[in-house]
Design an enzyme around this catalytic site. Sequence first.
Site, PDB file in Angstrom:
ATOM      1  N   CYS A  63      21.347  47.777 -47.895  1.00  0.00           N
ATOM      2  CA  CYS A  63      22.552  48.110 -47.143  1.00  0.00           C
ATOM      3  C   CYS A  63      22.379  49.455 -46.433  1.00  0.00           C
ATOM      4  O   CYS A  63      21.596  49.533 -45.492  1.00  0.00           O
ATOM      5  CB  CYS A  63      23.777  48.050 -48.049  1.00  0.00           C
ATOM      6  SG  CYS A  63      25.273  47.704 -47.108  1.00  0.00           S
ATOM      7  N   MET A  97      18.796  50.106 -45.913  1.00  0.00           N
ATOM      8  CA  MET A  97      18.177  49.447 -44.761  1.00  0.00           C
ATOM      9  C   MET A  97      18.547  50.178 -43.467  1.00  0.00           C
ATOM     10  O   MET A  97      17.706  50.401 -42.598  1.00  0.00           O
ATOM     11  CB  MET A  97      18.629  47.995 -44.662  1.00  0.00           C
ATOM     12  CG  MET A  97      18.189  47.374 -43.342  1.00  0.00           C
ATOM     13  SD  MET A  97      19.217  46.021 -42.780  1.00  0.00           S
ATOM     14  CE  MET A  97      19.404  46.426 -41.065  1.00  0.00           C
ATOM     15  N   HIS A 120      23.481  42.840 -50.362  1.00  0.00           N
ATOM     16  CA  HIS A 120      23.246  43.400 -51.701  1.00  0.00           C
ATOM     17  C   HIS A 120      22.640  42.347 -52.629  1.00  0.00           C
ATOM     18  O   HIS A 120      23.379  41.656 -53.340  1.00  0.00           O
ATOM     19  CB  HIS A 120      24.563  43.904 -52.293  1.00  0.00           C
ATOM     20  CG  HIS A 120      25.073  45.137 -51.648  1.00  0.00           C
ATOM     21  ND1 HIS A 120      24.730  46.406 -52.072  1.00  0.00           N
ATOM     22  CD2 HIS A 120      25.889  45.310 -50.583  1.00  0.00           C
ATOM     23  CE1 HIS A 120      25.330  47.300 -51.308  1.00  0.00           C
ATOM     24  NE2 HIS A 120      26.037  46.661 -50.403  1.00  0.00           N
ATOM     25  N   GLU A 136      21.191  42.692 -55.343  1.00  0.00           N
ATOM     26  CA  GLU A 136      21.335  43.003 -56.773  1.00  0.00           C
ATOM     27  C   GLU A 136      22.463  42.217 -57.433  1.00  0.00           C
ATOM     28  O   GLU A 136      22.422  41.960 -58.636  1.00  0.00           O
ATOM     29  CB  GLU A 136      21.528  44.511 -56.985  1.00  0.00           C
ATOM     30  CG  GLU A 136      22.832  45.118 -56.477  1.00  0.00           C
ATOM     31  CD  GLU A 136      22.789  45.588 -55.025  1.00  0.00           C
ATOM     32  OE1 GLU A 136      21.996  45.008 -54.245  1.00  0.00           O
ATOM     33  OE2 GLU A 136      23.549  46.506 -54.672  1.00  0.00           O
TER      34      GLU A 136
HETATM   35  N1  GLN Z   1      28.099  52.748 -45.108  1.00  0.00           N
HETATM   36  C1  GLN Z   1      27.388  51.612 -44.630  1.00  0.00           C
HETATM   37  C2  GLN Z   1      28.296  50.606 -43.935  1.00  0.00           C
HETATM   38  O1  GLN Z   1      29.484  50.662 -44.120  1.00  0.00           O
HETATM   39  C3  GLN Z   1      26.616  50.942 -45.746  1.00  0.00           C
HETATM   40  C4  GLN Z   1      27.500  50.328 -46.781  1.00  0.00           C
HETATM   41  C5  GLN Z   1      26.756  49.998 -48.044  1.00  0.00           C
HETATM   42  O2  GLN Z   1      25.667  50.497 -48.272  1.00  0.00           O
HETATM   43  N2  GLN Z   1      27.349  49.179 -48.886  1.00  0.00           N
HETATM   44  O3  GLN Z   1      27.832  49.752 -43.233  1.00  0.00           O
END
Ligand code: GLN
Length: 547
Positions: free
Chosen positions: A383, A386, A520, A522
């Site tokens: 997330c 990346m 995610h 995980e």
């Molecule tokens: N802050 C980032 C977004 O809102 C990543 C969110 C996250 O890592 N869950 O896209």
Amino acid sequence: MKTKFIFVTGGVLSSLGKGLAAASLGALLQTRGLTVTIQKLDPYINVDPGTMNPFQHGEVFVTDDGAETDLDLGHYERYLNVPMSRKNNTTSGAIYNHVIAKERRGDYLGATVQVIPHITDEIKRMVLSLAEGDTAPDVAIIEIGGTVGDIEGLPFLEAIRQLRTEIGRDNCLNIHLTLVPYLRCAGEHKTKPTQHSVKELLSIGIQPDIILCRCEQSIPVEMRRKIALFCNVDEDAVFSSVDVSNIYEVPLKFYEEGFDQKVAIMLRLPARNAHLESWEKLVHDSANPHGKVTIAIVGKYVDLKEAYKSLHEALIHGGIANRVAVELRYVNSENVDDSNAASVFAGCDGILVPGGFGYRGVEGKIAAIRHAREQKIPFFGICLGMQCAVIEFARNVAGLADANSEEFDAQGANKVIYLMTEWFDFRTRNLETRDASSDKGGTMRLGAYPCRIVEGTRAHAAYQQAQVDERHRHRYEFNNAYREVLGAKGMVFSGTAPDDSLVEIVELPDHPWFLGCQFHPEFKSRPMQAHPLFREFIHAAKTQAGA
Ligand code: GLN
């Protein structure tokens, strides 16, 4: 109604492992051929934990249907291997929200709306919803958050008290988890806190059927007898829940105690003998690794491990699949920069940058990623991880020095990660202003979405599937305007939305293992079936370590 209900309350203090106890009992009942679901009732006023700081509440677990839930649901999924949904978690806030909305609509026809019966009725409706439909489980375990004695927990306890009469005594069981401390100086276990806690429960009208005692060592027979006597339960209905070093041992320990058998007998469940082979293999494999890898987790919430609960477990699962122990080194990204990365990550066989929100610590994450990319250390970005990998690549490989995410630099010229509004049209809020900040609840892309996997990539080697479903929780996204320029420099977009509109996975082929995903993974990893990306990441780390 075919479903039998087990209510789990906690006493004395929090963090006794009610969630793990509920999940472990559920897993044991499953091995006895029963279908099981678990529901968590949280007494706090937040409508869901989505807006809570992970420091306060730990991880926000996301279900397939896009609910932001308590992290205990992660335990439930990992132990039961059945997907949870928004039905499996509710809070006082959600219950009140619903009741107040009904009141505003005039549904109560002029009645005075009160905690009893309106709030308690709504709680009962949520609990009973688990038993509806053709797929109703044999057993529904209801875990009440908090500790008996909390003011805010009272409506939940009142609701389960009423349910006992309504669904019938034979169809319900109350399990109370308490602490039985061992006083070293006195050389004995102390039962008084348990007695007090049960007294409190009795004063609300709930008689526990089973007392589960969290303790350092198994409780001696005479102590069990004493607890039984003072708490009005059968002598063989007092069980120990001993401390374990590996949480996946809990089901086996409960089985040794005869806990699930007693539950099955008391509820007259059509249970067969337990089949524990897969749990025994799991515990055996994790206790007997053939090597070790060290993984750095570079994040902001490093002081509270609960904030990365599923991630932590998924890495452990990856270790079990590769028969290596996984040592986790939590690194505060605020302390990392290009000049110290080499020393910070010395001895690490893999670097992982997890999800997160906000700018604090982001530059350190980018420095960590640069180090992993240049030094060819296996890297996994999830997330925000990346997104940071894309920013790092754009800045340091594609020469876009000011590359950033719209989340951190709204006016920047090169927003390689930007706010997409596509999913806002069904979430409706803030569409006109494109402002995700005014109402933080409910503006994210949440839940499971399909992802197409490109053949011949690392992602495909891991999944061995053309399409997968993965869970999301984010507002920002890869900016497609940069696909060409980053692609020309060697970044591969190995996972996309089926219509190619969104980039979901990026990777670098010219590296031992460098992969970032917008979702995610995980949340979908299981102890007996590690998530493919975690399995392959740990495999790469194992190769790196020469283990
Ligand atoms: N802050 C980032 C977004 O809102 C990543 C969110 C996250 O890592 N869950 O896209």
